[in-house]
Design an enzyme around this catalytic site. Structure first.
Site, PDB file in Angstrom:
ATOM      1  N   ASP A  34     -67.387  15.037  10.120  1.00 22.88           N
ATOM      2  CA  ASP A  34     -66.494  13.956   9.679  1.00 22.88           C
ATOM      3  C   ASP A  34     -65.133  14.513   9.276  1.00 22.88           C
ATOM      4  OD1 ASP A  34     -66.506  11.713   6.766  1.00 22.88           O
ATOM      5  OD2 ASP A  34     -65.336  11.695   8.621  1.00 22.88           O
ATOM      6  N   SER A 198     -48.094   8.143  15.484  1.00 26.65           N
ATOM      7  CA  SER A 198     -47.990   7.805  16.903  1.00 26.65           C
ATOM      8  C   SER A 198     -46.686   7.024  17.116  1.00 26.65           C
ATOM      9  CB  SER A 198     -49.179   6.926  17.329  1.00 26.65           C
ATOM     10  OG  SER A 198     -48.922   6.308  18.591  1.00 26.65           O
TER      11      SER A 198
HETATM   12  C1  LIG Z   1     -73.329   5.252   6.160  1.00 24.01           C
HETATM   13  O1  LIG Z   1     -72.996   6.231   7.126  1.00 24.01           O
HETATM   14  C2  LIG Z   1     -71.763   6.805   7.003  1.00 24.01           C
HETATM   15  C3  LIG Z   1     -70.818   6.419   6.060  1.00 24.01           C
HETATM   16  C4  LIG Z   1     -69.593   7.076   6.016  1.00 24.01           C
HETATM   17  C5  LIG Z   1     -69.305   8.107   6.898  1.00 24.01           C
HETATM   18  C6  LIG Z   1     -67.998   8.831   6.841  1.00 24.01           C
HETATM   19  N1  LIG Z   1     -66.938   8.032   7.458  1.00 24.01           N
HETATM   20  C7  LIG Z   1     -70.225   8.475   7.848  1.00 24.01           C
HETATM   21  C8  LIG Z   1     -71.444   7.843   7.901  1.00 24.01           C
HETATM   22  O2  LIG Z   1     -72.355   8.181   8.823  1.00 24.01           O
END
Ligand SMILES: COc1ccc(CN)cc1O
Length: 331
Positions: A34, A198
């Site tokens: 992430d 952008s």
């Molecule tokens: C509930 O699952 C998630 C919540 C937040 C993130 C990060 N943006 C990744 C996830 O898989």
């Protein structure tokens, strides 16, 4: 040093998971890389059973190389209001043959229902900038920041694909993974994100280029493409069956609508990345419905644009933390 790991999309490309080894002997978990956050946290044996639903659990007590960081805690809340929290261990972490021997592994004691329900997801590897790591009393470096000094090049790349496995590479750029040239744009990391500007967008191959600067972040951990209302309106006005349906939470259209155009976003030097119209029908709104939820939605709830997986899977993306740039290429 360098590393390379396959990522695999879940249904509708809602998220992309990769195998990660933690501890000694190694415990393999499937984690979500992430770039929109900076904590490496995992489902763990510290969790109450009621919060676990099929996930693989990291057990620090089963690792001869884990060291508990006494008095250290973490707690994180994401844009979708999901959250997790827990204790902190130092342990060895390997992703795609790249090993960091003293990584802060954040072991969950509490996770919100969204994470409990996501049974394939054993946690996140946050590869934003360490400034927004949530560990107290002292924030911890990301896996990439720990690995960076030993890498051939201070970069990692994201090659996400629509409905197929792709790859995350660490420390090098695979010139066979993209076509044409990589165009670099500057990144502002002040808020801990891969934030860039952008120069504008174009709807459809015959559309005109709209020169409007779009400030946003490149976020592998967000599923959709969240753009300003003006851009969403310009896009959905070209789709005959499109509606804004608050009851569904955003724009929807008939899944088979043949008028869904491609969407192009500018990077720099006149380069545009083309997102095929097919990427824009995210999922059926309800079982049996003929209507699809749009892959592009408004960023008005967030306050800045999020170039999530719908956009990233149209490109080969270089996250250059050495020079704080993003590189974009077609593929
Ligand atoms: C509930 O699952 C998630 C919540 C937040 C993130 C990060 N943006 C990744 C996830 O898989």
């Amino acid at each position: 040093d360098r590393g390379s790991v396959q990522n695999s999309p879940k249904l509708y490309d809602v998220e992309y998971l990769m195998p990660v080894s933690l501890g000694t002997p190694s415990q393999q978990l499937n984690l979500d890389l992430d770039t929109g956050s900076s904590d490496l946290w995992v489902f763990s044996t510290l969790l109450k059973e009621s919060m676990v639903n099929g996930q693989t659990l990291y057990n620090p007590n089963a690792s001869t190389t884990s060291d508990k960081m006494e008095g250290y805690t973490w707690k994180i809340t994401y844009g979708d209001q999901s959250y997790s929290s827990g204790d902190v261990y130092i342990d060895t972490v390997t992703i795609g043959d790249l090993t960091v021997s003293t990584q802060a592994v954040e072991a969950a004691k509490v996770v919100s229902e969204e994470f409990t329900a996501d049974s394939d997801n054993d946690g996140l590897v946050g590869l934003g900038f360490g400034i927004i790591n949530t560990v107290q009393p002292y924030k911890q470096k990301t896996f990439f920041e720990k690995a960076m000094p030993g890498l051939d090049s201070p970069v990692f790349t994201a090659d996400l694909k629509a409905g197929a496995p792709g790859r995350y590479n660490f420390g090098y750029i695979d010139d066979d993974a993209y076509s044409g040239n990589i165009t670099y744009v500057p990144v502002n990391s002040t808020d801990g994100f891969w934030r860039w500007v952008s120069p504008g967008f174009q709807v459809g191959s015959a559309g005109s280029f709209n020169s409007t600067r779009i400030h946003g972040i490149a976020d592998t951990g967000t599923t959709l493409l969240l753009l300003p209302d003006s851009v969403c309106d310009a896009f959905y006005s070209q789709i005959a069956s499109a509606e804004y349906e608050p009851s569904q939470g955003g724009y929807t259209f008939e899944c088979g609508d043949p008028t869904v155009p491609d969407f192009y976003f500018g990077t720099a030097n006149g380069q545009m990345i083309r997102i095929p119209g097919s990427y824009m029908s995210y999922s059926k709104t309800d079982t049996g419905s003929s209507r699809c939820f749009g892959g592009m939605q408004s960023d008005s709830g967030v306050g800045f644009t999020i170039w999530g997986d719908v956009a990233l899977k149209a490109a080969f993306v270089v996250f250059d933390q050495g020079s704080e740039q993003l590189g974009w290429a077609e593929k």
